[in-house]
Design a protein around this motif. Structure first.
Motif, PDB file in Angstrom:
ATOM      1  N   ASN A  25       0.811  -1.211   0.000  1.00 29.05           N
ATOM      2  CA  ASN A  25       0.000   0.000   0.000  1.00 29.05           C
ATOM      3  C   ASN A  25       0.847   1.265   0.000  1.00 29.05           C
ATOM      4  O   ASN A  25       0.399   2.326   0.436  1.00 29.05           O
ATOM      5  N   GLY A  26       2.088   1.150  -0.492  1.00 34.09           N
ATOM      6  CA  GLY A  26       2.910   2.322  -0.748  1.00 34.09           C
ATOM      7  C   GLY A  26       3.783   2.825   0.384  1.00 34.09           C
ATOM      8  O   GLY A  26       4.401   3.880   0.258  1.00 34.09           O
ATOM      9  N   PHE A  27       3.858   2.088   1.479  1.00 38.41           N
ATOM     10  CA  PHE A  27       4.727   2.503   2.571  1.00 38.41           C
ATOM     11  C   PHE A  27       6.129   1.979   2.314  1.00 38.41           C
ATOM     12  O   PHE A  27       6.301   0.873   1.798  1.00 38.41           O
ATOM     13  N   SER A  28       7.123   2.768   2.686  1.00 39.18           N
ATOM     14  CA  SER A  28       8.503   2.312   2.546  1.00 39.18           C
ATOM     15  C   SER A  28       8.740   1.183   3.541  1.00 39.18           C
ATOM     16  O   SER A  28       8.011   1.038   4.531  1.00 39.18           O
ATOM     17  N   LEU A  29       9.768   0.401   3.277  1.00 42.36           N
ATOM     18  CA  LEU A  29      10.069  -0.708   4.183  1.00 42.36           C
ATOM     19  C   LEU A  29      10.410  -0.200   5.579  1.00 42.36           C
ATOM     20  O   LEU A  29      10.030  -0.812   6.573  1.00 42.36           O
ATOM     21  N   SER A  30      11.117   0.933   5.667  1.00 42.38           N
ATOM     22  CA  SER A  30      11.464   1.464   6.993  1.00 42.38           C
ATOM     23  C   SER A  30      10.219   1.962   7.727  1.00 42.38           C
ATOM     24  O   SER A  30      10.077   1.756   8.932  1.00 42.38           O
ATOM     25  N   GLN A  31       9.285   2.602   7.008  1.00 42.08           N
ATOM     26  CA  GLN A  31       8.028   3.033   7.642  1.00 42.08           C
ATOM     27  C   GLN A  31       7.239   1.827   8.120  1.00 42.08           C
ATOM     28  O   GLN A  31       6.729   1.807   9.240  1.00 42.08           O
ATOM     29  N   ARG A  44       3.292  11.754  10.985  1.00 44.37           N
ATOM     30  CA  ARG A  44       2.844  12.868  10.153  1.00 44.37           C
ATOM     31  C   ARG A  44       1.406  12.599   9.723  1.00 44.37           C
ATOM     32  O   ARG A  44       1.018  11.449   9.490  1.00 44.37           O
ATOM     33  N   LEU A  45       0.630  13.642   9.642  1.00 44.99           N
ATOM     34  CA  LEU A  45      -0.773  13.484   9.246  1.00 44.99           C
ATOM     35  C   LEU A  45      -0.894  12.858   7.862  1.00 44.99           C
ATOM     36  O   LEU A  45      -1.822  12.091   7.600  1.00 44.99           O
ATOM     37  N   LYS A  46       0.037  13.157   6.987  1.00 43.98           N
ATOM     38  CA  LYS A  46       0.032  12.570   5.642  1.00 43.98           C
ATOM     39  C   LYS A  46       0.164  11.045   5.721  1.00 43.98           C
ATOM     40  O   LYS A  46      -0.523  10.313   5.018  1.00 43.98           O
ATOM     41  N   VAL A  47       1.030  10.554   6.607  1.00 43.79           N
ATOM     42  CA  VAL A  47       1.211   9.116   6.792  1.00 43.79           C
ATOM     43  C   VAL A  47      -0.032   8.509   7.444  1.00 43.79           C
ATOM     44  O   VAL A  47      -0.507   7.447   7.038  1.00 43.79           O
ATOM     45  N   LEU A  48      -0.562   9.191   8.453  1.00 43.82           N
ATOM     46  CA  LEU A  48      -1.780   8.727   9.119  1.00 43.82           C
ATOM     47  C   LEU A  48      -2.938   8.638   8.126  1.00 43.82           C
ATOM     48  O   LEU A  48      -3.704   7.672   8.126  1.00 43.82           O
ATOM     49  N   LYS A  56      -9.004   1.365   5.693  1.00 39.99           N
ATOM     50  CA  LYS A  56     -10.428   1.736   5.654  1.00 39.99           C
ATOM     51  C   LYS A  56     -10.946   2.022   7.059  1.00 39.99           C
ATOM     52  O   LYS A  56     -11.888   1.387   7.551  1.00 39.99           O
ATOM     53  N   CYS A  57     -10.290   2.993   7.711  1.00 36.28           N
ATOM     54  CA  CYS A  57     -10.657   3.329   9.080  1.00 36.28           C
ATOM     55  C   CYS A  57     -10.441   4.817   9.320  1.00 36.28           C
ATOM     56  O   CYS A  57     -10.081   5.558   8.396  1.00 36.28           O
ATOM     57  N   THR A  58     -10.659   5.254  10.538  1.00 36.75           N
ATOM     58  CA  THR A  58     -10.414   6.642  10.930  1.00 36.75           C
ATOM     59  C   THR A  58      -9.242   6.666  11.911  1.00 36.75           C
ATOM     60  O   THR A  58      -8.883   5.624  12.472  1.00 36.75           O
ATOM     61  N   PRO A  59      -8.665   7.845  12.167  1.00 35.60           N
ATOM     62  CA  PRO A  59      -7.608   7.926  13.176  1.00 35.60           C
ATOM     63  C   PRO A  59      -8.074   7.399  14.537  1.00 35.60           C
ATOM     64  O   PRO A  59      -7.281   6.796  15.265  1.00 35.60           O
TER      65      PRO A  59
END
Length: 121
Positions: A25-31, A44-48, A56-59
Motif C-alpha cells: 500500500n505504498g509505505f517504505s520498508l522502513s516506515q 505525520r498526518l500525511k502518513v496517518l 479503511k478506518c479513521t484515526p
C-alpha cells in the motif's frame, strides 16, 4: 495518555502480514518496520491519512487512550470512546458450529452487517 494501537486494526481486517500489507500500500520498508514494531510515537498526518485509507478506518480506530492517573478516568469524558476494546477472534467464537450450520451463520452475519451499514448511512 494517547497511544497508537495499529495492530488491533490489522487483526480486525484479518491482516496476518502487516509489513507486506503496508509495503503493498505504498509505505517504505522502513516506515512499515517502524509501524509494525510499534516504535511510532508520532506520525505525520500525511502518513496517518495513507494508513487510514489503506485500512479503511479513521484515526480514532488507530489510537487508544489509557488514563495516566485514576482521577483522569472521568466516566462521561469524550476520551472514553478511545479506550481499548478487545478484538474478538471469530475462529474461537465459531469453533463449535457444525459445517452444516455455517451457511446460516453467514446469512445472519450478512443480515446484521446490512442493518449496521444502513443504520450508519
Amino acid at each position: 495518555m494517547l497511544y497508537f494501537d495499529i495492530h488491533r486494526m490489522f487483526k480486525l481486517r484479518g491482516i496476518s502480514k502487516p509489513r507486506k500489507f503496508l509495503a503493498e500500500n505504498g509505505f517504505s520498508l522502513s516506515q512499515a518496520q517502524r509501524i509494525c514494531q510499534l516504535s511510532v510515537w508520532a506520525m505525520r498526518l500525511k502518513v496517518l491519512d495513507r494508513l487510514c485509507l489503506a485500512l479503511k478506518c479513521t484515526p480514532n480506530d488507530l489510537i487508544i487512550w489509557k488514563p495516566s492517573k485514576p482521577e483522569h478516568d472521568i466516566k462521561d469524558h469524550p476520551l472514553q470512546k478511545l479506550k481499548a476494546v478487545d478484538v474478538l477472534d471469530l475462529t474461537s467464537i465459531t469453533s463449535d458450529i457444525s459445517p452444516e450450520q455455517i451457511p446460516d451463520l453467514v446469512k445472519a452475519i450478512s443480515e446484521a452487517k446490512a442493518r449496521i451499514m444502513t443504520k450508519n448511512d
